[in-house]
Motif scaffolding. Structure first.
Motif, PDB file in Angstrom:
ATOM      1  N   PRO A  34       0.831  -1.204   0.000  1.00  0.00           N
ATOM      2  CA  PRO A  34       0.000   0.000   0.000  1.00  0.00           C
ATOM      3  C   PRO A  34       0.866   1.254   0.000  1.00  0.00           C
ATOM      4  CG  PRO A  34      -0.043  -1.082   2.144  1.00  0.00           C
ATOM      5  CD  PRO A  34       0.679  -2.002   1.217  1.00  0.00           C
ATOM      6  N   TRP A  35       0.304   2.354  -0.515  1.00  0.00           N
ATOM      7  CA  TRP A  35       1.091   3.578  -0.624  1.00  0.00           C
ATOM      8  C   TRP A  35       1.619   4.044   0.724  1.00  0.00           C
ATOM      9  CZ3 TRP A  35       2.899   3.943  -5.065  1.00  0.00           C
ATOM     10  CH2 TRP A  35       2.134   3.716  -6.211  1.00  0.00           C
ATOM     11  N   ALA A  36       0.884   3.784   1.803  1.00  0.00           N
ATOM     12  CA  ALA A  36       1.340   4.194   3.132  1.00  0.00           C
ATOM     13  C   ALA A  36       2.647   3.500   3.517  1.00  0.00           C
ATOM     14  CB  ALA A  36       0.261   3.884   4.172  1.00  0.00           C
ATOM     15  N   ALA A  37       2.918   2.342   2.908  1.00  0.00           N
ATOM     16  CA  ALA A  37       4.137   1.590   3.239  1.00  0.00           C
ATOM     17  C   ALA A  37       5.298   1.935   2.317  1.00  0.00           C
ATOM     18  CB  ALA A  37       3.852   0.093   3.169  1.00  0.00           C
ATOM     19  N   VAL A  38       5.032   2.694   1.249  1.00  0.00           N
ATOM     20  CA  VAL A  38       6.056   2.980   0.231  1.00  0.00           C
ATOM     21  C   VAL A  38       6.713   4.321   0.498  1.00  0.00           C
ATOM     22  CG1 VAL A  38       6.488   3.343  -2.227  1.00  0.00           C
ATOM     23  CG2 VAL A  38       4.857   1.587  -1.491  1.00  0.00           C
ATOM     24  N   ALA A  39       8.038   4.338   0.665  1.00  0.00           N
ATOM     25  CA  ALA A  39       8.773   5.588   0.868  1.00  0.00           C
ATOM     26  C   ALA A  39       9.162   6.220  -0.464  1.00  0.00           C
ATOM     27  CB  ALA A  39      10.022   5.327   1.704  1.00  0.00           C
ATOM     28  N   SER A  40       9.636   5.401  -1.404  1.00  0.00           N
ATOM     29  CA  SER A  40      10.035   5.923  -2.716  1.00  0.00           C
ATOM     30  C   SER A  40      10.108   4.783  -3.708  1.00  0.00           C
ATOM     31  CB  SER A  40      11.396   6.635  -2.638  1.00  0.00           C
ATOM     32  OG  SER A  40      12.424   5.711  -2.324  1.00  0.00           O
ATOM     33  N   VAL A  41      10.002   5.159  -4.990  1.00  0.00           N
ATOM     34  CA  VAL A  41      10.147   4.207  -6.090  1.00  0.00           C
ATOM     35  C   VAL A  41      11.096   4.836  -7.092  1.00  0.00           C
ATOM     36  CG1 VAL A  41       8.980   2.892  -7.888  1.00  0.00           C
ATOM     37  CG2 VAL A  41       7.777   3.398  -5.750  1.00  0.00           C
ATOM     38  N   GLU A  42      12.143   4.127  -7.425  1.00  0.00           N
ATOM     39  CA  GLU A  42      13.146   4.738  -8.297  1.00  0.00           C
ATOM     40  C   GLU A  42      13.684   3.759  -9.322  1.00  0.00           C
ATOM     41  OE1 GLU A  42      17.194   4.590  -5.770  1.00  0.00           O
ATOM     42  OE2 GLU A  42      15.515   5.569  -4.707  1.00  0.00           O
ATOM     43  N   ARG A  43      14.236   4.327 -10.379  1.00  0.00           N
ATOM     44  CA  ARG A  43      14.913   3.559 -11.424  1.00  0.00           C
ATOM     45  C   ARG A  43      16.243   3.063 -10.853  1.00  0.00           C
ATOM     46  NH1 ARG A  43      14.406   4.844 -17.125  1.00  0.00           N
ATOM     47  NH2 ARG A  43      12.993   6.495 -16.411  1.00  0.00           N
ATOM     48  N   SER A  44      16.481   1.768 -10.918  1.00  0.00           N
ATOM     49  CA  SER A  44      17.712   1.225 -10.346  1.00  0.00           C
ATOM     50  C   SER A  44      18.029  -0.107 -11.011  1.00  0.00           C
ATOM     51  CB  SER A  44      17.557   1.037  -8.830  1.00  0.00           C
ATOM     52  OG  SER A  44      18.716   0.457  -8.275  1.00  0.00           O
ATOM     53  N   HIS A  45      18.935  -0.083 -11.970  1.00  0.00           N
ATOM     54  CA  HIS A  45      19.299  -1.318 -12.679  1.00  0.00           C
ATOM     55  C   HIS A  45      20.290  -2.105 -11.830  1.00  0.00           C
ATOM     56  CE1 HIS A  45      21.296  -3.773 -15.923  1.00  0.00           C
ATOM     57  NE2 HIS A  45      20.024  -4.029 -16.094  1.00  0.00           N
ATOM     58  N   ASP A  46      19.976  -3.382 -11.606  1.00  0.00           N
ATOM     59  CA  ASP A  46      20.789  -4.204 -10.731  1.00  0.00           C
ATOM     60  C   ASP A  46      20.871  -5.607 -11.326  1.00  0.00           C
ATOM     61  OD1 ASP A  46      22.107  -4.651  -8.070  1.00  0.00           O
ATOM     62  OD2 ASP A  46      20.459  -6.074  -7.832  1.00  0.00           O
TER      63      ASP A  46
END
Length: 212
Positions: free
Chosen positions: A131-143
């Motif tokens: 849920p959005w309340a649990a999400v701090a950030s979403v980012e592009r990150s190739h690994d």
């Protein structure tokens, strides 16, 4: 930090664990076939689905086609011996059906981004609600990590669930606080999720409509 080690299990517990995993896989295959035939992808209302199967699509299709070709060839070879022919025919058809269901598990269970949050999937095996309340950030990150366990604890942001496709991920979801997830019969507490999506720009654009 060191890798999480699963608790020690008795031989009986190992057998039960394997049997449960096999049953879940079998059920997942047939549910995926059902969802595909009746056009019912598992996407929450109001959410957008994002595929993640492109890197493995060719491999799975090749295996399915080769397995399908093997059935009539083997049937021709063992045709004079029904006691061998019939079990091999059943096993061959089941094998092709199972692999087809495996592929359809990816197609009918995409990642989803919607009003309630992010649903992270890996075929019929993994379905995690963030849920959005649990999400701090979403980012592009190739690994890229070969032979990595599902949950890694040596990353700087903590215990990370990695849903890799061909050993790769391209999205990193950092969590506000640890989240408990179930992977098969195992329970884990995670601080972040790495995943792969075929449409990285579209996935991030969908996320930005819900969090800045």
């Amino acid at each position: 930090m060191t890798l999480e080690r699963p608790p020690t299990r008795t031989p009986t517990q190992h057998i039960v664990r394997i049997a449960r995993a096999a049953w879940r896989a079998e059920v997942g295959v047939w549910l995926s076939l059902y969802r595909f035939v009746f056009r019912r992808p598992k996407v929450p209302p109001g959410a957008s689905g994002f595929a993640y199967h492109s890197p493995i699509l060719t491999i799975l299709v090749v295996f399915i086609v080769l397995s399908a070709i093997e059935i009539p060839i083997i049937d021709l070879i063992v045709h004079p011996w029904p006691w061998i022919r019939i079990p091999l025919l059943i096993a061959g058809i089941w094998g092709v059906t199972w692999m087809l269901g495996l592929l359809l598990g990816f197609l009918t269970r995409p990642h989803a981004v919607g009003p309630d949050g992010i649903r992270v999937r890996s075929g019929a095996e993994v379905d995690i609600d963030l849920p959005w309340a649990a999400v701090a950030s979403v980012e592009r990150s190739h690994d890229v990590v070969e032979k990595a366990p599902k949950v890694r604890v040596e990353e700087s942001h903590g215990r990370t669930l990695g849903l890799r496709i061909q050993n790769e991920t391209n999205v990193l979801v950092l969590l506000e606080a640890p989240v408990h997830v179930q992977l098969g019969s195992d329970h884990h507490e995670i601080d972040a999720v790495r995943l792969w999506t075929d449409d990285l720009d579209g996935f991030l654009a969908a996320v930005r409509t819900h969090i800045p």
